[in-house]
Design a protein around this motif. Sequence first.
Motif, PDB file in Angstrom:
ATOM      1  N   LEU A 144      10.064  -1.700   5.137  1.00 13.78           N
ATOM      2  CA  LEU A 144       9.914  -2.281   6.465  1.00 13.78           C
ATOM      3  C   LEU A 144      10.063  -3.800   6.400  1.00 13.78           C
ATOM      4  O   LEU A 144      10.793  -4.382   7.210  1.00 13.78           O
TER       5      LEU A 144
ATOM      6  N   VAL B 143      -2.694  -3.862  10.844  1.00 16.13           N
ATOM      7  CA  VAL B 143      -1.851  -3.445   9.727  1.00 16.13           C
ATOM      8  C   VAL B 143      -2.826  -3.262   8.583  1.00 16.13           C
ATOM      9  O   VAL B 143      -3.447  -4.229   8.135  1.00 16.13           O
TER      10      VAL B 143
ATOM     11  N   LEU C 129       4.506   4.349   4.917  1.00 15.42           N
ATOM     12  CA  LEU C 129       4.197   3.690   6.179  1.00 15.42           C
ATOM     13  C   LEU C 129       3.957   4.722   7.274  1.00 15.42           C
ATOM     14  O   LEU C 129       4.719   5.680   7.419  1.00 15.42           O
ATOM     15  N   GLU C 130       2.877   4.515   8.044  1.00 17.65           N
ATOM     16  CA  GLU C 130       2.549   5.381   9.174  1.00 17.65           C
ATOM     17  C   GLU C 130       2.238   4.529  10.390  1.00 17.65           C
ATOM     18  O   GLU C 130       1.836   3.369  10.270  1.00 17.65           O
TER      19      GLU C 130
ATOM     20  N   SER D  81      -1.969   4.742   2.093  1.00 17.54           N
ATOM     21  CA  SER D  81      -0.824   4.441   2.950  1.00 17.54           C
ATOM     22  C   SER D  81      -1.073   3.139   3.697  1.00 17.54           C
ATOM     23  O   SER D  81      -2.185   2.616   3.720  1.00 17.54           O
ATOM     24  N   CYS D  82      -0.024   2.622   4.290  1.00 13.35           N
ATOM     25  CA  CYS D  82      -0.128   1.469   5.171  1.00 13.35           C
ATOM     26  C   CYS D  82       0.001   1.995   6.593  1.00 13.35           C
ATOM     27  O   CYS D  82       0.972   2.690   6.921  1.00 13.35           O
TER      28      CYS D  82
ATOM     29  N   LEU E 175       0.132   1.129  10.648  1.00 15.79           N
ATOM     30  CA  LEU E 175       0.303   0.177  11.746  1.00 15.79           C
ATOM     31  C   LEU E 175      -0.348   0.804  12.969  1.00 15.79           C
ATOM     32  O   LEU E 175       0.090   1.861  13.431  1.00 15.79           O
TER      33      LEU E 175
ATOM     34  N   GLN F  26      -4.255  -1.068   4.909  1.00 15.92           N
ATOM     35  CA  GLN F  26      -4.127  -0.126   3.809  1.00 15.92           C
ATOM     36  C   GLN F  26      -5.243   0.887   3.968  1.00 15.92           C
ATOM     37  O   GLN F  26      -6.418   0.505   4.061  1.00 15.92           O
TER      38      GLN F  26
ATOM     39  N   THR G 236       3.251  -2.979  -2.192  1.00 14.07           N
ATOM     40  CA  THR G 236       3.970  -2.785  -0.930  1.00 14.07           C
ATOM     41  C   THR G 236       4.762  -1.490  -0.964  1.00 14.07           C
ATOM     42  O   THR G 236       5.462  -1.156  -0.031  1.00 14.07           O
TER      43      THR G 236
ATOM     44  N   ILE H 216       2.442  -9.059   8.898  1.00 13.98           N
ATOM     45  CA  ILE H 216       2.346  -8.347   7.617  1.00 13.98           C
ATOM     46  C   ILE H 216       2.133  -9.331   6.475  1.00 13.98           C
ATOM     47  O   ILE H 216       1.313  -9.104   5.588  1.00 13.98           O
TER      48      ILE H 216
ATOM     49  N   THR I 173       8.613   2.923   3.334  1.00 20.82           N
ATOM     50  CA  THR I 173       7.496   2.222   2.702  1.00 20.82           C
ATOM     51  C   THR I 173       7.297   0.872   3.387  1.00 20.82           C
ATOM     52  O   THR I 173       8.188   0.381   4.095  1.00 20.82           O
ATOM     53  N   LEU I 174       6.148   0.270   3.138  1.00 21.55           N
ATOM     54  CA  LEU I 174       5.874  -1.064   3.666  1.00 21.55           C
ATOM     55  C   LEU I 174       6.924  -2.044   3.167  1.00 21.55           C
ATOM     56  O   LEU I 174       7.418  -2.876   3.930  1.00 21.55           O
TER      57      LEU I 174
END
Length: 156
Positions: free
Chosen positions: A11, A42, A99-100, A61-62, A64, A44, A95, A85, A7-8
């Motif tokens: 990270l 970065v 995360l992708e 999702s978040c 990058l 959402q 948060t 971030i 997850t964000l």
Amino acid sequence: MTKDTMTLDELVTVLSANPNLAIQLMLPDGSFVPDHFHITEVGQVQKDFVDCGGTIRNSTSCVLQVWVANDVSHRLDTTRLARIIDKGAELFGSTDLPLEVEYDNGVISQYPVLPSEVTPTGVILRLGTKHTTCLAPDRCGVQLDVLSACSTSGCC
């Protein structure tokens, strides 16, 4: 997304606990994104859709976005990524977002980020794979292990 997706929030925790370390992105085949990559966005990402069975769904999702330029001396470290971030923190309602990484290596691909590994030389973010599937197998009359195409009317 698998339940093992980072997850964000996870990270940010890894970045904060390991200041000024190099970041490496390991692709699913074990190769690495070149070390001089940039994180250009970065964000959402909210996806609202209807599945092949007619059910309205959404996912958030978040992402990058990674870009590799010809400036081979560029290096992004954990402290700098944490600052990027943090600057966008108000954009995220939570948060606790999967995360992708979006990476263009001939074609744009999205990879879920798996749990990280901290090594003496830096933080390795391992990238997993994503696959499509039928989200309404009960309506389509298919078995997911042998799904190749929906076969009943009113489906795909």
